[in-house]
Write a protein that holds these residues in place. Structure first.
Motif, short mmCIF file in Angstrom:
data_model
loop_
_atom_site.label_atom_id
_atom_site.label_comp_id
_atom_site.label_asym_id
_atom_site.label_seq_id
_atom_site.Cartn_x
_atom_site.Cartn_y
_atom_site.Cartn_z
N ALA A 94 7.03 4.93 7.62
CA ALA A 94 6.20 4.11 6.91
C ALA A 94 5.94 2.80 7.49
O ALA A 94 4.89 2.21 7.50
N LEU B 139 -2.00 7.92 8.95
CA LEU B 139 -0.65 7.75 8.88
C LEU B 139 0.00 7.16 7.80
O LEU B 139 1.15 7.56 7.12
N ILE B 140 -0.67 6.17 7.12
CA ILE B 140 -0.21 5.58 5.81
C ILE B 140 -0.34 6.73 4.72
O ILE B 140 0.61 7.12 3.91
N ALA C 12 3.84 2.99 10.49
CA ALA C 12 2.37 3.15 10.11
C ALA C 12 1.80 2.15 9.66
O ALA C 12 0.55 1.69 10.08
N LEU C 13 2.39 1.17 8.76
CA LEU C 13 2.14 -0.15 8.50
C LEU C 13 1.71 -1.21 9.47
O LEU C 13 0.86 -1.86 9.70
N VAL D 155 1.11 -0.41 12.81
CA VAL D 155 -0.12 -0.04 13.49
C VAL D 155 -1.36 -0.35 12.64
O VAL D 155 -2.48 -0.76 13.21
N ASN D 156 -1.24 -0.04 11.49
CA ASN D 156 -2.27 -0.49 10.59
C ASN D 156 -2.93 -2.12 10.62
O ASN D 156 -4.14 -2.34 10.64
N VAL E 33 0.64 -1.23 -0.01
CA VAL E 33 -0.20 0.02 -0.19
C VAL E 33 0.86 1.45 -0.06
O VAL E 33 0.35 2.34 -0.06
N LEU E 34 2.10 1.23 0.27
CA LEU E 34 2.93 2.33 0.22
C LEU E 34 3.16 2.81 -1.19
O LEU E 34 2.99 2.09 -2.22
N MET F 260 -9.18 4.64 15.83
CA MET F 260 -7.88 4.06 15.61
C MET F 260 -7.66 3.69 13.99
O MET F 260 -6.64 4.09 13.44
N SER F 261 -8.70 3.01 13.47
CA SER F 261 -8.83 2.88 11.90
C SER F 261 -8.44 4.16 11.17
O SER F 261 -7.76 4.15 10.13
N ALA G 103 -4.95 -2.24 13.97
CA ALA G 103 -5.77 -0.98 14.35
C ALA G 103 -7.32 -1.44 14.70
O ALA G 103 -7.99 -0.79 15.51
N GLY G 104 -7.64 -2.51 14.13
CA GLY G 104 -9.00 -2.88 14.40
C GLY G 104 -9.14 -3.91 15.55
O GLY G 104 -10.22 -4.64 15.69
N SER H 187 -4.99 5.25 11.65
CA SER H 187 -3.84 4.51 11.23
C SER H 187 -3.89 4.48 9.41
O SER H 187 -3.00 4.92 8.96
#
Lengths: 336, 336
Positions: A127, B150-151, A130-131, A133-134, A29-30, B143-144, A137-138, B147
């Motif tokens: 980055a 951030l990306i 961030a990934l 955390v993603n 996704v980057l 949070m989602s 996140a849920g 997140s």
């Protein structure tokens, strides 16, 4: 950290096979340039983006997450988001650490910032975080462990940096207790999150806090062993110059334990370190004095003690911890 | 970004009064040295740790979070974790951006890295991000959004960095569409997360995705206005040297709009920029050409268009958006 021989078993390899496609999907996704730098940081590509078969790290942290899930009757797959997250956080911390420490080499290659520049490497670290955390996140329970680890990680790194200004002798010398708190953050917190999030996603959230402590103990052992390898490890195995931590005035366990010993070599060592060990002769001499004052032996004993505590918890509380246990024991054997 | 006059109303000040104690509490879990650097980054302290009454930023992002909660009938307090999180992410991104861009000044003071060094500033940025994540770790919906922001933020920053190697003329020139996508990430995503998490925590999660788009539109407007201030803003207001973005070859909206215009000044501008604007005369000349080719007017029109779209959504869908609406309109007026 640079786990050189994390496990003789196939469990870590099995986890790595699950991990890699999930990691690649996370990175996809980057922005294309960011994805290319992330691929270098994670060991899949060289600096020009060509596929690279190298030492991308052995994947100890994600293996701990997945084997922890299995140890409570879950599947390795159930802990995959946590496994991906801790591996990404690890890569993030290495990318930023190498900038902070001006380390030019990492895993037998250029460090990320040497390959792409400080700004791009800094941003790639962000980055990767961030990934990570993603990924969670849920999943608030697992996310809370990851979040706690991130704070303890930066606090540990801040403490490590603050130690650079502390003297080698006198009342302000860094104590073993301070060292232990620092590494519990810098290295322990991410193993703690791996283990705690692993059992949580594996179906046993009630064991999360206990596994946090267990993972942290393992992390402290891991760092003490890394400290030993940083002084006496073979450069072709560690990927770092010999005695590199001694040259950089790092407050490592073997040195602090040697300085705290009631031994003539301890006093000679503190005088030598206070003067600064810049040339080859004094670095070699310092390493000999650390060993003579008992620092190397004390480190081995302490690392084994932490591993034994962690393994004891596993034996008592986890029904199916054989693979996890084997991994932990193999970690303690790295410095032999 | 440097919002100079975010609002004439008391709503932003009211939000700031709620925010500050919560921010201070969030920072209090850091290592003392880290907390001191964070206090400098957030504008509470000078580099020696003494209290500082300065321009810590106007708190536009947290105000958007809290006023979005109020706009759907919730309390400002309900959105406080999101407000704290977006302010911390903003401070994180400024700390890292200044390292990446070698910017020595920020808000009329030294940049964090000038005050403490690159390594400590990098680590402080990481700490601010970790604290932000911690605020929302237990709230998966909010949070989602964070997140995702951030990306998109790091992707936007990566695109911005990649634009530095793009030419000023020819087929590879940066288009307005590419610019818009970049700033939607770099600036829009955090305002999007503020608005979306704000309504979610305020009790209307069904409006989250709509407010994400709305916040992102506001962010694009915000950045276009910032681009204008970066060329024509008063240095004593913006805290940056006059024409600073022009000197640094930044691909900003007014310049890209001017280059895309069918106007003799556009061709003269692309020739001038391709040569490089290093001396005072050529920088002034470039600014005049941007204006002559219509870049300044186009930026104002485009910013107002994005704000109007955002305000239109608020008028249609939010029952009590007066304060939020006033804040958004005031943002669009900054460049007049």
């Amino acid at each position: 950290m640079n786990p050189s021989h994390p496990s003789g078993g196939g469990a870590v390899a099995r986890c790595r096979d699950l991990l890699e496609p999930a990691l690649r999907e996370a990175v996809s996704v980057l922005h294309p340039w960011g994805a290319r730098m992330a691929a270098f940081a994670l060991g899949w590509a060289d600096a020009d983006g060509r596929p690279h078969q190298g030492d991308g790290g052995k994947g100890v942290r994600p293996a701990i997450a997945m084997l922890s899930a299995e140890a409570v009757g879950g599947t390795a797959e159930s802990a995959l988001p946590a496994a991906v997250a801790v591996e990404l956080v690890h890569a993030f911390s290495l990318a930023h650490d190498d900038i902070i420490d001006h380390d030019e080499r990492r895993r037998h290659r250029e460090a990320l910032w040497k390959a792409y520049g400080v700004g791009p490497a800094l941003l790639t670290g962000d980055a990767l975080l961030a990934l990570a955390v993603n990924q969670l996140a849920g999943r608030p329970e697992a996310m809370s462990y990851l979040s706690r680890a991130l704070i303890e990680l930066v606090n540990g790194q801040t403490a490590d940096m603050a130690f650079e200004n502390r003297p080698w002798r006198g009342p302000k010398v860094v104590t073993i207790a301070e060292y232990t708190e620092m590494v519990a953050g810098k290295t322990g917190s991410l193993l703690a999150a791996a283990a705690a999030a692993g059992v949580t996603l594996g179906g046993a959230p009630e064991l999360g806090d206990l596994m946090w402590e267990t993972g942290r103990d393992l992390g402290v052992a891991f760092q003490i062993i890394d400290d030993m390898l940083g002084i006496w490890g073979e450069p072709h195995v560690t990927g770092k110059p010999v005695y590199s931590d001694l040259r950089r005035d790092k407050k490592t366990f073997p040195v602090l334990a040697a300085l705290a010993a009631d031994h003539p070599a301890a006093r000679e060592l503190s005088d030598l370190l206070a003067e600064g060990v810049s040339d080859e002769d004094s670095v070699h001499h310092a390493a000999r004095l650390v060993e003579e004052a008992g620092g190397r032996a004390a480190a081995q004993v302490q690392a084994e003690r932490y591993v034994a505590a962690a393994v004891g918890v596993m034996d008592e509380h986890l029904p199916d911890a054989a693979d996890l246990r084997a991994l932990c024991v193999s970690l303690a054997d790295r410095a032999r």
